[in-house]
Design a protein around this motif. Sequence first.
Motif, PDB file in Angstrom:
ATOM      1  N   TYR A   1       0.845  -1.194   0.000  1.00 15.11           N
ATOM      2  CA  TYR A   1       0.000   0.000   0.000  1.00 15.11           C
ATOM      3  C   TYR A   1       0.884   1.249   0.000  1.00 15.11           C
TER       4      TYR A   1
ATOM      5  N   LEU B   1      -5.624  -9.880   1.929  1.00 13.22           N
ATOM      6  CA  LEU B   1      -6.695  -8.908   2.131  1.00 13.22           C
ATOM      7  C   LEU B   1      -7.678  -9.357   3.217  1.00 13.22           C
TER       8      LEU B   1
ATOM      9  N   LEU C   1      -5.111   6.639   2.037  1.00 14.65           N
ATOM     10  CA  LEU C   1      -4.705   5.610   1.086  1.00 14.65           C
ATOM     11  C   LEU C   1      -4.732   6.153  -0.340  1.00 14.65           C
TER      12      LEU C   1
ATOM     13  N   GLY D   1     -14.156  -7.307   1.152  1.00 17.56           N
ATOM     14  CA  GLY D   1     -13.136  -7.889   0.295  1.00 17.56           C
ATOM     15  C   GLY D   1     -11.949  -7.000   0.037  1.00 17.56           C
ATOM     16  N   ALA D   2     -11.994  -5.747   0.472  1.00 23.76           N
ATOM     17  CA  ALA D   2     -10.836  -4.872   0.270  1.00 23.76           C
ATOM     18  C   ALA D   2     -10.334  -4.444   1.634  1.00 23.76           C
ATOM     19  N   GLN D   3      -9.050  -4.611   1.867  1.00 25.37           N
ATOM     20  CA  GLN D   3      -8.534  -4.297   3.199  1.00 25.37           C
ATOM     21  C   GLN D   3      -8.215  -2.821   3.286  1.00 25.37           C
ATOM     22  N   LYS D   4      -9.252  -2.007   3.357  1.00 19.18           N
ATOM     23  CA  LYS D   4      -9.061  -0.572   3.445  1.00 19.18           C
ATOM     24  C   LYS D   4      -9.253  -0.139   4.885  1.00 19.18           C
ATOM     25  N   LEU D   5      -8.246   0.540   5.423  1.00 21.53           N
ATOM     26  CA  LEU D   5      -8.310   1.027   6.794  1.00 21.53           C
ATOM     27  C   LEU D   5      -8.982   2.392   6.825  1.00 21.53           C
TER      28      LEU D   5
ATOM     29  N   LEU E   1     -11.490  -1.552  10.022  1.00 21.21           N
ATOM     30  CA  LEU E   1     -11.266  -2.127   8.695  1.00 21.21           C
ATOM     31  C   LEU E   1     -12.558  -2.096   7.906  1.00 21.21           C
TER      32      LEU E   1
ATOM     33  N   TYR F   1       0.370   5.297   1.237  1.00 21.79           N
ATOM     34  CA  TYR F   1      -0.446   6.295   1.906  1.00 21.79           C
ATOM     35  C   TYR F   1       0.249   7.653   1.805  1.00 21.79           C
TER      36      TYR F   1
END
Lengths: 114, 114
Positions: free
Chosen positions: A33, A97, A45, B98-102, B94, A35
């Motif tokens: 990733y 993921l 992000l 399905g998408a590991q977006k913080l 989180l 950021y």
Amino acid sequence: DAMVIQNPRYQVTQFGKPVTLSCSQTLNHNVMYWYQQKSSQAPKLLFHYYDKDFNNEADTPDNFQSRRPNTSFCFLDIRSPGLGDAAMYLCATSRDLAGNQPQHFGDGTRLSIL
Amino acid sequence: AQSVTQLDSHVSVSEGTPVLLRCNYSSSYSPSLFWYVQHPNKGLQLLLKYTSAATLVKGINGFEAEFKKSETSFHLTKPSAHMSDAAEYFCVVLLGGGAQKLVFGQGTRLTINP
């Protein structure tokens, strides 16, 4: 120790001059990733790679590009940096993921624009 | 949609006294929650994570957090502050699907007085 390494720690570039930031990892993680973190703000992000699959955030400017030539390395290219792009840039990785996998961060590259 | 709110932008405590950093979350289902710490000019370090196992989560450096569903809270505590705890702390949820977006909270700056 396995880790996420960002080079350089500090980068100075001129307004409009392309710049590349580097990230490498020894964790053998599938996901990397990028950021952007501006002063006194939370990280934002920009995009991520799951293996070779590139996923761009909808609001990431076209000025920002990324490359991942192999599992270990990922680059952030800023084609024409503006003054508003001065920030800390953080690279992170995760094994995959899945929701229970934490992200591991590098120490960041602080970018200054002259 | 998932979100987190850190209730204090700045907390100041004396060395040796308890630390409480407050975080409330909003989630339509059982969330994955994290606390990260960021020291000056450094990347983010994972303190602890909650992923629907035990509600009291122990982390590194003596920190712990309790997940309280009835209060939608995930406050971070430490019994006795140390000077080295001075840093920025981020509560993070989180984003699933399905998408590991913080999704980051706004951050709380912890100051330790001698």
